[in-house]
Design an enzyme around this catalytic site. Structure first.
Site, PDB file in Angstrom:
ATOM      1  N   ASP A  83     -13.371 -42.308   0.313  1.00 23.87           N
ATOM      2  CA  ASP A  83     -13.481 -43.088   1.548  1.00 23.87           C
ATOM      3  C   ASP A  83     -14.554 -42.500   2.464  1.00 23.87           C
ATOM      4  O   ASP A  83     -14.984 -41.365   2.285  1.00 23.87           O
ATOM      5  CB  ASP A  83     -12.127 -43.142   2.279  1.00 23.87           C
ATOM      6  CG  ASP A  83     -11.568 -41.758   2.626  1.00 23.87           C
ATOM      7  OD1 ASP A  83     -11.821 -40.803   1.866  1.00 23.87           O
ATOM      8  OD2 ASP A  83     -10.899 -41.622   3.671  1.00 23.87           O
ATOM      9  N   GLU A 147      -8.985 -39.548   2.794  1.00 26.07           N
ATOM     10  CA  GLU A 147      -9.216 -38.219   3.378  1.00 26.07           C
ATOM     11  C   GLU A 147      -9.588 -38.318   4.839  1.00 26.07           C
ATOM     12  O   GLU A 147      -9.273 -37.435   5.627  1.00 26.07           O
ATOM     13  CB  GLU A 147     -10.318 -37.491   2.595  1.00 26.07           C
ATOM     14  CG  GLU A 147     -10.437 -36.001   2.916  1.00 26.07           C
ATOM     15  CD  GLU A 147     -11.334 -35.663   4.100  1.00 26.07           C
ATOM     16  OE1 GLU A 147     -11.259 -34.519   4.581  1.00 26.07           O
ATOM     17  OE2 GLU A 147     -12.110 -36.526   4.558  1.00 26.07           O
TER      18      GLU A 147
HETATM   19 ZN   LIG Z   1     -15.578 -35.462   3.881  1.00 26.44          ZN
END
Ligand SMILES: [Zn+2]
Length: 434
Positions: A83, A147
């Site tokens: 992401d 993340e």
């Molecule tokens: Zn990163």
């Protein structure tokens, strides 16, 4: 040695991955599945058997294992998130999701954080399949979702629900380290991350007596909250040097030819020039007020006022952080963790650190490898729950004038093709010796 197809593929994969928009807006708003399928297909072409895993539909993670030649050796985890943070196209020189390659530079959101590393991992692993190379240790490759928000659909989910996939892993390698840091005096530093501060996002709530804005009121929630926020924002946190930060300061001082006086760290930082940036945010805990929320009308005193604080604490300093917050908020303001994750500390004496250092030095002999601690956090925090020690190692050789850290989450994020080639060579060398 990484071959020519690996050097070509890392550029192609970085560009392709950037074109797959995996923006993570937080609050569950994101779609990593197309990027996960892309990565899984590249792994499958190399003869691996990747597993796709989702806690939430569309928030897809990919895990694959490459069997090592020494079954008694500990496994190594190599991970990258799929992401990216949002990008406003109108602010950019090229479209952030174009993956355009212009004048030897790959442009787009994720070019450094961290589709570059995802592409490097894929290129190296595929090169090994062509050559018939097998690593000594089992290598577990993981591409994660989420993340850039809570990691609940990504590494947190993998660590909680699929620990078996990481069986035997004792160490992990991911963002963000081993990039060129130009220290302003012509030296090229290669900081390798060996620690992270812990995250403590706080919600503060002040109670009081609601009432008319014209009346005397000694129990005003806004006043109470504002006082606590000011105390927190102005607090001078005491110095605390973790082993990584201590080593970082000592090695940087030696490079500058000055004495490493760790009893006067602020003076020492003043003498390190731009290199101080690598250390200055990790010599103490911190707590920055970031959001305020109170009231709805100018002549009404609200009964409650709320603030949010971005707190970060060093390894071994969480108790001190809590006690300090209790004191700074005082009796009229409650505080709680809105999000909390651990601080990390990785050893510098390990063979793995030595091998990362050697791989950088081989391809950047003019460079100086130094350890450092990340001021923020990565997926390594989640994987630490499985007993995995995390290092930040995403090798990139960047020309002067490239401020790597400013490109993180920044406008016009981009990476030179040459930097990606360097990354593949160094990562390949490190993994062959790991
Ligand atoms: Zn990163």
């Amino acid at each position: 040695m990484a071959d020519q197809p690996a050097l070509d593929e890392v550029v192609e994969f970085t560009s392709d991955l950037i074109r797959i928009d995996t923006t993570n807006r937080g609050g569950g708003d994101g779609q990593e599945r197309p990027a996960a399928e892309y990565a899984a297909a590249r792994l499958a072409e190399a003869g691996l058997e990747p597993t796709l895993l989702e806690r939430t539909k569309g928030r897809t993670n990919v895990v694959a294992r490459i069997e090592g030649t020494d079954p008694s050796a500990d496994a190594l985890l190599l991970h990258g998130h799929l992401d990216v943070v949002p990008a406003e196209a109108r602010d950019w020189s090229v479209h952030p999701f174009s993956g355009e390659i212009r004048d030897g530079v790959v442009w787009g959101r994720g070019a450094v954080d961290m589709k570059n590393m995802d592409a490097m991992i894929l290129a190296v692993v595929r090169g090994w399949a062509r050559e018939g190379v097998r690593p000594r240790r089992d290598l577990v490759v993981a591409f994660t979702a989420d993340e850039e928000a809570s990691a609940e659909d990504g590494s947190g989910f993998l660590a909680d629900e699929h620990p078996g996939l990481f069986e035997g892993c004792t160490e992990g390698v991911s963002e963000s380290g081993a990039f060129t840091f130009h220290d302003g005096s012509g030296r090229e530093l290669y900081p390798i991350a060996a620690g992270e501060r812990g995250t403590a996002w706080l919600k503060l709530t002040a109670g009081g007596r609601a009432g008319h804005g014209s009346k005397a009121n000694r129990e005003n929630a806004v006043t109470r909250l504002a006082a606590a926020v000011a105390r927190i924002g102005e607090h001078q946190w005491p110095l605390k040097l973790t082993p990584t930060v201590r080593a970082s300061l000592t090695e940087l001082a030696a490079l500058h030819g000055i004495e490493a006086d760790l009893d006067d760290v602020d003076a020492l930082l003043g003498k390190l020039g731009p290199a101080a940036k690598l250390v200055e945010s990790t010599v103490r805990n911190s707590a920055n007020p970031t959001m305020l929320d109170a009231g709805y009308k100018v002549n009404v005193i609200p009964g409650e006022a709320v603030a949010y604080v971005d707190g970060r604490y060093l390894f071994g300093a969480e108790d001190e952080f809590r006690a300090t917050l209790d004191r700074l908020t005082g009796p009229d303001v409650e505080w709680e963790f809105q999000h909390r994750s651990v601080a990390l500390q990785a050893p510098l004496e390990s063979p793995t650190y030595a091998r990362m250092r050697a791989a950088v030095e081989e391809f950047a002999p003019e460079g100086h490898v130094v350890p450092y601690c990340l001021s923020g956090g990565t997926d390594a925090k989640q994987f630490s729950r499985l007993g995995i020690t995390g290092y930040g190692f995403t090798p990139l050789k960047l020309p002067a004038g490239y401020d790597y850290q400013a490109l993180f989450h920044g406008v016009d994020e981009r990476v030179p093709v040459e930097a990606l080639h360097f990354g593949v060579r160094v990562l390949d060398r490190f993994l062959r010796t790991a």
